[in-house]
Design an enzyme around this catalytic site. Structure first.
Site: not given
Ligand SMILES: *Cc1c(COP(=O)(O)O)cnc(C)c1O
Length: 388
Positions: A192
């Site tokens: 991210k």
């Molecule tokens: C990565 C992601 C999540 C979940 O994030 P985590 O921190 O791994 O729980 C939720 N929604 C979207 C759209 C994502 O890309």
């Protein structure tokens, strides 16, 4: 023999996303290790404060994932059995799973064919007496149409919970995502815009919601353990409800503090990579470029291209060919309503969301992160132009 698995680990492979860690991250994590307090403590509190400042949020709660943030956001809005939550299908599994884990029913709505975010007009046609929340995703980092969604939510007395996993650094009509009057959920997973390895942040508009989410994140207990075990206060606690184990820790927070301080610099480099692609692909009739609506700032989390009617390439073959060339192309996402778990539980079928299904079959994502250099960007673009 060189198979694709070998290539993925080779030096030449260009991953879709990559953590951007500097000596600052190392120093700050080591400081926590030396300090000796590892779990939720002062470092988490500092991370929350700095995150609030970065996105203009009223309150923030650091958690162990964005999935946890989404789940708690639904629970503090009292979403539960018998309720319906409207969300897009072009999203990661977590967005739908948390609705199911809350005991509610996911109702999938179409996306806008330009932004790939929830289409407010279709949302309106799906409202029922059971609808309790709207859960938009700021797809790829493009803010969802928040004006219309907020208006809909207010008019019908619904909660609005934003999946902002892609949207750190984005803003909508000058307001950063996270600064609004609804809960927003951010992810710090390793690919991210900032990472803490695993982690998430829930921003909330009121202290009341914050207190409830904080309690639910620690087993429903009435006090943070770091306060219980510290010199202040006594040992007594109360278990007020059946909470979860969703809290962040101070190691995660140290990484997060370093990363959030470097966000402007990293976003700048994402923007450079973005412009590189745009210049390479602009005007090619085979490709539909990512849109950026007036009045929004894009977080540039994913770079998603779509094959137009003019392209004779087959999407799956194109993605596989790119991967064989050492380019970490992939697809965000296969529609969630067509995944086996959702089809079996809710009876969803192909054809239910024609716009989403058509778009989802033509899109693919290219490497997008802050460490891409011109040579890599050139390699990716050249291959796409050769194969599209
Ligand atoms: C990565 C992601 C999540 C979940 O994030 P985590 O921190 O791994 O729980 C939720 N929604 C979207 C759209 C994502 O890309």
């Amino acid at each position: 023999m060189v198979d694709s698995g070998h290539l993925e680990r080779s030096e030449d492979f260009i991953p879709i996303g990559e953590p951007d860690l500097s000596p600052l991250e190392r120093e700050m994590v080591i400081e926590v290790l030396v300090g000796g307090w590892l779990t939720r403590g002062a470092e988490c509190a500092a991370f929350e404060e700095e995150f609030c400042r970065a996105v203009g949020a009223a309150h923030a709660l650091a958690l162990n994932s964005c999935t946890a943030a989404l789940h708690l956001a639904l629970l503090v809005h009292r979403i539960g059995p018998g309720d319906e939550v409207i969300l897009p299908s072009l999203t990661f599994a977590a967005t739908g799973h948390v609705v199911v884990h809350a005991g509610a029913t996911p109702v999938f709505a179409e996306i806008d064919p330009e932004t790939y975010c929830l289409d407010p007009r279709h949302v309106e046609t799906l409202l029922s007496p059971r609808t309790k929340a709207i859960l938009p995703v700021h797809f790829g980092g493009h803010p969802a149409e928040l004006d219309s969604l907020r208006e809909l939510a207010e008019r019908h007395g619904l909660a609005l919970v934003e999946d902002a996993a892609h949207a750190l650094g984005a803003s909508h009509r000058g307001a950063p995502i996270g600064a609004g009057k609804s809960c927003a959920c951010f992810s710090f997973y390793s690919n991210k815009n900032i990472t803490t390895a695993e982690g998430g942040m829930l921003t909330l508009p009121s202290e009341e919601l914050l207190d409830h989410a904080a309690r639910l994140s620690l087993h429903g207990m009435s006090k943070d353990s770091w306060k219980r075990f510290g010199s202040e206060g006594d040992w007594r606690y109360q278990v007020a409800e059946f909470g979860f184990k969703y809290n962040a820790n101070d190691l995660l927070a140290a990484l997060g503090r370093a990363q959030i301080s470097r966000l402007p610099e990293m976003q700048e480099r994402r923007a450079r990579a973005w412009s590189f692609y745009q210049e390479m692909f602009e005007g090619d009739p085979r490709l539909i470029l990512p849109s950026e609506q007036p009045g929004v700032a894009h977080a540039r989390h994913l770079y998603v291209l779509r094959l137009s009617e003019e392209s004779r390439a087959e999407r799956d073959e194109l993605v596989n060919a790119l991967r064989r060339k050492g380019i970490g192309a992939t697809v965000h996402y296969d529609p969630l309503h067509l995944q086996p778990a959702y089809r079996e539980r809710f009876g969803f079928k192909p054809g239910m969301l024609p716009v989403t299904e058509r778009i989802a079959s033509r899109i693919f994502s290219l490497p997008m992160h802050s460490r891409l250099n011109d040579q890599q960007l050139n390699r990716v673009s050249t291959e796409v132009l050769r194969l599209a």
